[in-house]
Design a protein around this motif. Structure first.
Motif, short mmCIF file in Angstrom:
data_model
loop_
_atom_site.label_atom_id
_atom_site.label_comp_id
_atom_site.label_asym_id
_atom_site.label_seq_id
_atom_site.Cartn_x
_atom_site.Cartn_y
_atom_site.Cartn_z
N ARG A 137 55.06 36.79 48.23
CA ARG A 137 55.65 37.36 47.01
C ARG A 137 55.15 36.65 45.77
NH1 ARG A 137 61.80 35.24 45.91
NH2 ARG A 137 61.18 33.16 45.27
N ASP A 138 54.69 35.37 45.89
CA ASP A 138 54.23 34.60 44.74
C ASP A 138 52.73 34.67 44.55
OD1 ASP A 138 56.85 33.82 44.27
OD2 ASP A 138 56.68 31.99 45.45
N THR A 139 52.10 35.74 45.05
CA THR A 139 50.67 35.96 44.85
C THR A 139 50.42 36.41 43.41
OG1 THR A 139 50.41 36.62 47.16
CG2 THR A 139 48.63 37.19 45.66
N THR A 140 49.51 35.76 42.73
CA THR A 140 49.16 36.16 41.37
C THR A 140 48.30 37.41 41.41
OG1 THR A 140 49.18 33.84 40.63
CG2 THR A 140 48.08 35.44 39.21
N SER A 158 49.72 41.97 33.49
CA SER A 158 48.63 41.10 33.96
C SER A 158 49.18 39.74 34.38
CB SER A 158 47.59 40.91 32.86
OG SER A 158 47.01 42.15 32.49
N GLY A 159 48.57 39.17 35.41
CA GLY A 159 48.91 37.82 35.84
C GLY A 159 50.34 37.65 36.30
N SER A 160 50.87 38.63 37.00
CA SER A 160 52.25 38.58 37.47
C SER A 160 52.32 38.12 38.93
CB SER A 160 52.89 39.97 37.35
OG SER A 160 54.17 40.03 37.95
N LYS A 161 53.51 37.73 39.37
CA LYS A 161 53.74 37.56 40.80
C LYS A 161 53.77 38.93 41.45
CE LYS A 161 56.64 33.37 40.44
NZ LYS A 161 55.89 32.43 41.28
N PHE A 162 53.37 38.98 42.73
CA PHE A 162 53.31 40.27 43.43
C PHE A 162 54.68 40.95 43.47
CE2 PHE A 162 54.08 42.47 47.48
CZ PHE A 162 53.27 43.58 47.27
N ASN A 163 55.76 40.19 43.69
CA ASN A 163 57.06 40.86 43.80
C ASN A 163 57.55 41.40 42.47
OD1 ASN A 163 57.84 38.42 42.62
ND2 ASN A 163 59.75 38.29 43.79
N ASN A 344 48.23 27.90 38.39
CA ASN A 344 49.69 27.88 38.52
C ASN A 344 50.03 27.40 39.91
OD1 ASN A 344 52.44 28.31 38.71
ND2 ASN A 344 52.38 30.38 37.85
N ALA A 345 50.43 26.15 40.03
CA ALA A 345 50.67 25.54 41.34
C ALA A 345 51.80 26.20 42.10
CB ALA A 345 50.97 24.04 41.15
N ALA A 346 52.64 26.96 41.41
CA ALA A 346 53.76 27.64 42.08
C ALA A 346 53.33 28.96 42.72
CB ALA A 346 54.90 27.89 41.09
N ASN A 347 52.11 29.40 42.42
CA ASN A 347 51.62 30.68 42.92
C ASN A 347 50.44 30.48 43.87
OD1 ASN A 347 53.51 31.80 41.23
ND2 ASN A 347 52.07 33.10 40.11
#
Length: 459
Positions: A137-140, A158-163, A344-347
């Motif tokens: 879900r956190d795929t950029t 643009s540049g969103s998380k997949f979810n 983005n280390a969270a993604n």
């Protein structure tokens, strides 16, 4: 930080073609739901259960995704054999909406809805493989403009998380159907593979499904204490999870015994849980019990939103017929290959290996090496000619497997368990033959695995 997933990808040449018993099936006669639950419709069709089917399909909220998504979509690749059935790619989503019954289960004040879990379910044209591909879900990604159920359009992001795709559809269209349409459109844009429809199951529906089965058995490798997952506490070992506990386990991300607390670790646990549901649904104890089967089907259909091409009596009956040979070892789970997003280390971002997976998906080739195909069976001595452990029927199913999927033993066993194989065991019996090797141990979320593989070791 880069993550390598070579064991996830299968790059086998050629297009799979179907056996004779699969060639009369039509494109839109099969749909799959979490854990292959609708297989049991066969029981009701066989005993004249049309009334039950009408009741069940009447529960489903449906939207015509083909019409709304229009003609500007990826090309559908047709199998080379014109007599073979069509492969199917269905988007499965678990929604975290807090509306309706979900508010009573997870009343945390969160607004909107997201696709907390998303999988592409690929059903091969010959119906020998069902592959469940998780998309983190956190795929950029870039979210395209999407249609809503009322005919409107969302704005691209643009540049969103997949979810965020699901959330964007719900925000603009005001309903789950619009969220699912945007998730499907986004997946088609990412993969260049046409999806055949979608199925969304919410919190309340998942809980009811597990309870209708009488719970599911799952190996819990570590003691768990997860306060943020509604105070989930589990002891290590094989546990019987009821619907409430299974839902908490599926949602749990942080806490003792849950690894690094990432959504990536949660994906592996969710895959293990769905594999356990599949084993329970496909067991003789469920399929042979009409009361349990009908209760489960009611729970499934009453909580689903799906594209209208699957929401029909014909679709349910066709599903049941074509799923008659599905076994835990022909259902595979895997995660799209990724690496951590350098910006983005969270993604995470999808890797070049993901492109290989999309190409295999588009051309109906195995997505991984998890399912042992007919060619690999031949190389190992040939189950095809009956020289293996059991004779086969016309559909290639061993007589042992045909007697019920309860025979598929997925009891967790360590790879080096001294009691399962080896010369010592043969010597103790006074014969030169070894016991059968234990099933493979795979790391769920990191490696592709089937419902018959071991993914956690208890004891």
């Amino acid at each position: 930080m880069t993550r390598s997933t070579p064991r996830h990808v299968a790059s086998r040449p050629g297009t799979t073609t179907g056996p004779s018993h699969a060639r009369t099936l039509r494109r839109h006669t099969v749909a799959r739901v979490l854990g292959m639950g609708l297989t049991a419709v066969l029981a009701f069709v066989a005993v004249g259960g049309a009334t039950a089917a009408v009741k069940l399909t009447g529960n489903i909220t449906a939207v015509d995704s083909d019409k709304l998504l229009g003609a500007d979509r990826p090309e559908k690749v047709v199998p080379e054999d014109p007599n073979a059935d069509m492969p199917l790619n269905i988007v499965l989503m678990g929604s975290d909406s807090r509306g309706g019954d979900n508010a009573d289960i997870v009343g945390d004040g969160t607004e909107g809805a997201r696709s907390d879990t998303t999988m592409i379910m690929h059903i091969s044209s010959d119906r020998t493989r069902v592959e469940m591909l998780s998309i983190p879900r956190d795929t950029t990604i870039d979210i395209p403009s999407c249609p809503t159920s009322s005919g409107g359009e969302t704005s691209p992001v643009s540049g969103s998380k997949f979810n965020g795709a699901f959330a964007q559809g719900v925000l603009t269209g005001g309903d789950v159907e619009s969220g699912a349409l945007c998730a499907q459109k986004t997946i088609e844009t990412i993969t260049d593979v046409q999806m055949d429809g979608f199925v969304v199951v919410d919190f309340a529906g998942f809980e009811k499904m597990v309870d209708a089965l009488g719970g599911v058995e799952l190996c819990i490798p570590n003691d768990i204490d997860a306060p943020k997952a509604d105070h989930l506490v589990l002891s290590a070992g094989v546990q019987e999870l009821d619907g409430d506990t299974a839902l908490k386990y599926a949602r749990a991300r942080t806490g003792k015994g849950l690894g690094d607390g990432s959504d990536l670790g949660r994906i592996g646990r969710q895959q293990e849980l769905l594999a356990a549901v599949a084993r329970q649904v496909l067991s003789a104890g469920t399929l042979a019990d009409p009361t349990k089967s009908l209760k489960f089907l009611g729970a499934v259909t009453g909580s689903m939103t799906m594209s209208s091409n699957f929401a029909s009596i014909q679709g349910l009956a066709g599903l049941a017929y074509s799923a008659r040979n599905v076994r835990p070892d022909t259902i595979a789970f895997m995660t799209a290959p990724y690496e951590y997003d350098p910006n983005n280390a969270a993604n995470v971002v999808l890797t070049d290996e993901a492109g290989e997976v999309w190409d295999n998906l588009k051309h109906d080739r195995p997505l991984s090496d998890a399912i042992e195909t007919e060619s690999s069976d031949d190389a190992e001595g040939g189950a095809k000619d009956g020289s293996g452990d059991g004779a086969t029927d016309e559909g290639g199913t061993s007589t042992q497997e045909a007697e019920g999927s309860d025979d598929v033993d997925a009891t967790p066993v360590a790879d080096d368990d001294p009691g399962t194989t080896g010369d010592d065991a043969a010597s103790a019996e006074g014969e030169g033959e070894k016991d059968p090797d234990p099933k493979r141990t795979r790391d769920a979320g990191e490696e592709a695995f089937t419902g018959a593989d071991v993914t956690s070791v208890c004891g």
